[in-house]
Design a protein around this motif. Sequence first.
Motif, PDB file in Angstrom:
ATOM      1  N   SER A 198       0.767  -1.055  -0.218  1.00  0.00           N
ATOM      2  CA  SER A 198      -0.132  -0.142  -0.052  1.00  0.00           C
ATOM      3  C   SER A 198       1.048   1.275   0.146  1.00  0.00           C
ATOM      4  O   SER A 198       2.268   1.486   0.535  1.00  0.00           O
ATOM      5  CB  SER A 198      -0.871  -0.226   0.926  1.00  0.00           C
ATOM      6  N   THR A 199       0.905   1.785  -0.559  1.00  0.00           N
ATOM      7  CA  THR A 199       1.800   3.035  -1.716  1.00  0.00           C
ATOM      8  C   THR A 199       1.512   4.487   0.294  1.00  0.00           C
ATOM      9  O   THR A 199       1.978   5.057   0.441  1.00  0.00           O
ATOM     10  CB  THR A 199       1.013   4.017  -1.875  1.00  0.00           C
ATOM     11  N   ASN A 200       0.052   4.216   0.735  1.00  0.00           N
ATOM     12  CA  ASN A 200       0.206   4.879   2.055  1.00  0.00           C
ATOM     13  C   ASN A 200       0.906   4.116   3.385  1.00  0.00           C
ATOM     14  O   ASN A 200       1.797   4.795   3.936  1.00  0.00           O
ATOM     15  CB  ASN A 200      -1.735   5.123   2.461  1.00  0.00           C
TER      16      ASN A 200
ATOM     17  N   GLN B 286      -1.796  -2.169  -6.289  1.00  0.00           N
ATOM     18  CA  GLN B 286      -1.208  -2.790  -4.458  1.00  0.00           C
ATOM     19  C   GLN B 286      -1.857  -3.908  -4.586  1.00  0.00           C
ATOM     20  O   GLN B 286      -2.937  -4.881  -4.366  1.00  0.00           O
ATOM     21  CB  GLN B 286      -2.347  -1.534  -3.443  1.00  0.00           C
TER      22      GLN B 286
ATOM     23  N   GLY C 223      -3.669  -2.580  -1.326  1.00  0.00           N
ATOM     24  CA  GLY C 223      -4.533  -0.961  -0.667  1.00  0.00           C
ATOM     25  C   GLY C 223      -5.622  -0.822   0.076  1.00  0.00           C
ATOM     26  O   GLY C 223      -6.465  -2.253   0.359  1.00  0.00           O
ATOM     27  N   ARG C 224      -5.498  -0.015   0.762  1.00  0.00           N
ATOM     28  CA  ARG C 224      -6.433   0.853   1.968  1.00  0.00           C
ATOM     29  C   ARG C 224      -7.290   1.526   1.789  1.00  0.00           C
ATOM     30  O   ARG C 224      -6.799   2.507   1.205  1.00  0.00           O
ATOM     31  CB  ARG C 224      -5.749   0.954   3.374  1.00  0.00           C
ATOM     32  N   GLY C 225      -8.994   1.435   2.133  1.00  0.00           N
ATOM     33  CA  GLY C 225      -9.871   2.488   1.821  1.00  0.00           C
ATOM     34  C   GLY C 225     -10.313   3.101   2.764  1.00  0.00           C
ATOM     35  O   GLY C 225     -10.088   2.476   4.416  1.00  0.00           O
ATOM     36  N   ARG C 226     -11.085   4.005   3.262  1.00  0.00           N
ATOM     37  CA  ARG C 226     -11.844   4.460   3.942  1.00  0.00           C
ATOM     38  C   ARG C 226     -12.251   3.117   4.464  1.00  0.00           C
ATOM     39  O   ARG C 226     -12.733   2.212   4.216  1.00  0.00           O
ATOM     40  CB  ARG C 226     -12.005   5.952   4.484  1.00  0.00           C
TER      41      ARG C 226
ATOM     42  N   TRP D  25      -8.634  -1.906  -0.599  1.00  0.00           N
ATOM     43  CA  TRP D  25      -9.005  -0.783  -2.208  1.00  0.00           C
ATOM     44  C   TRP D  25      -8.337  -1.793  -3.328  1.00  0.00           C
ATOM     45  O   TRP D  25      -7.211  -1.402  -3.297  1.00  0.00           O
ATOM     46  CB  TRP D  25      -8.124   0.720  -2.180  1.00  0.00           C
TER      47      TRP D  25
ATOM     48  N   LYS E  80     -18.525   6.375  -8.220  1.00  0.00           N
ATOM     49  CA  LYS E  80     -16.964   6.905  -7.744  1.00  0.00           C
ATOM     50  C   LYS E  80     -16.302   6.500  -8.939  1.00  0.00           C
ATOM     51  O   LYS E  80     -15.877   5.365  -8.972  1.00  0.00           O
ATOM     52  CB  LYS E  80     -17.294   5.444  -6.269  1.00  0.00           C
TER      53      LYS E  80
ATOM     54  N   GLY F 215     -11.491   7.637  -4.577  1.00  0.00           N
ATOM     55  CA  GLY F 215     -11.279   8.303  -3.503  1.00  0.00           C
ATOM     56  C   GLY F 215     -10.061   8.394  -3.150  1.00  0.00           C
ATOM     57  O   GLY F 215      -8.885   7.997  -3.403  1.00  0.00           O
TER      58      GLY F 215
ATOM     59  N   PHE G 110      -4.327   8.636  -2.898  1.00  0.00           N
ATOM     60  CA  PHE G 110      -5.405   8.918  -3.947  1.00  0.00           C
ATOM     61  C   PHE G 110      -5.091   7.978  -3.984  1.00  0.00           C
ATOM     62  O   PHE G 110      -4.375   7.133  -5.162  1.00  0.00           O
ATOM     63  CB  PHE G 110      -4.750  10.154  -4.998  1.00  0.00           C
TER      64      PHE G 110
HETATM   65  C1  BTN Z   1     -11.547   5.462  -0.057  1.00  0.00           C
HETATM   66  O1  BTN Z   1     -12.683   6.019  -1.049  1.00  0.00           O
HETATM   67  O2  BTN Z   1     -11.935   4.657   0.809  1.00  0.00           O
HETATM   68  C2  BTN Z   1     -10.492   5.551   0.272  1.00  0.00           C
HETATM   69  C3  BTN Z   1      -9.620   5.123  -1.516  1.00  0.00           C
HETATM   70  C4  BTN Z   1      -8.052   5.361  -1.323  1.00  0.00           C
HETATM   71  C5  BTN Z   1      -7.119   4.675  -1.676  1.00  0.00           C
HETATM   72  C6  BTN Z   1      -5.924   4.603  -2.207  1.00  0.00           C
HETATM   73  S1  BTN Z   1      -4.695   3.821  -3.312  1.00  0.00           S
HETATM   74  C7  BTN Z   1      -3.131   4.717  -2.989  1.00  0.00           C
HETATM   75  C8  BTN Z   1      -3.566   4.736  -1.558  1.00  0.00           C
HETATM   76  N1  BTN Z   1      -2.789   4.100  -0.884  1.00  0.00           N
HETATM   77  C9  BTN Z   1      -3.397   3.175  -0.110  1.00  0.00           C
HETATM   78  O3  BTN Z   1      -3.352   1.686   0.815  1.00  0.00           O
HETATM   79  N2  BTN Z   1      -4.918   3.658  -0.470  1.00  0.00           N
HETATM   80  C10 BTN Z   1      -5.238   4.877  -0.760  1.00  0.00           C
END
Ligand code: BTN
Length: 244
Positions: free
Chosen positions: A11-13, A34, A37-40, A45, A103, A106, A125
């Motif tokens: 995950s970039t975050n 990813q 990848g994580r979302g809210r 994600w 959507k 995010g 992003f």
């Molecule tokens: C959402 O709408 O829930 C937020 C989504 C955000 C996804 C981005 S992808 C790049 C960055 N790295 C992650 O793990 N999440 C964010």
Amino acid sequence: MKKIHFDTILSTNAFLKEHHRELADFFLVSTTHQTEGRGRLGRLWNDDRHSALFSILIKNDIPVDLIDRIPLVAITSVHKVLSHYVPRILIKWPNDIIMTEKKLVGVLVESVFEGAALQGVVVGFGINVNNLTFPEDIVVKSTSLAIETERSYDIDALIDEIAKTFQAEFQIWRSGNDDFLKYCNRFSSLVGRSITFYRDNQEYKGKAGLMALDGSLSVSTSEGQIYIRSGEVSLSDNRELPVK
Ligand code: BTN
């Protein structure tokens, strides 16, 4: 702006949160794919290698009490750039961009603390760019630039453009200008609409008002006007609103 690209990463975050000490202010990390990848709201994600996936680390000049404004500054920046390519996109509180109720973008903002001291903020992003299909569970609520405009995009160029715009918007905000809020409200997908949301596991209904400077959304309910600060809202009506 210094940057690095990975073909695949968890995950970039998560990368920026782990490496914040050795990285510069406004360092950017992007990836093609990813694996976590994580979302809210603790969600995953997913991606299929056709999205813009990147995160920016902010280390300087972030007052702790103003962190809640950063998602709106970020979403303003993405909206300004994407509006060059696709019309009628709207900002859906708290930090999505939607088109035709689906959507497109995010944003996930995460703070990095050591003890009580704020070390930085990571702004992630996720933008659906060249995706032509989506997994079954999100297909009815997702869209991409390619689907909406029937052309494909240079994802790296788009990331550069958004990152530069975000840096400029961030500096404008930090110099004392809160115009991002007017921008978000001008393009709000929710204002004036009947919405449903949850608070303390209880369902509420109301009419969405404007977003406030602290990142909250005002809602008129039968119990009066309240401000919601987190979570998610869904529409109780299906009326398409004209874009202002
Ligand atoms: C959402 O709408 O829930 C937020 C989504 C955000 C996804 C981005 S992808 C790049 C960055 N790295 C992650 O793990 N999440 C964010």
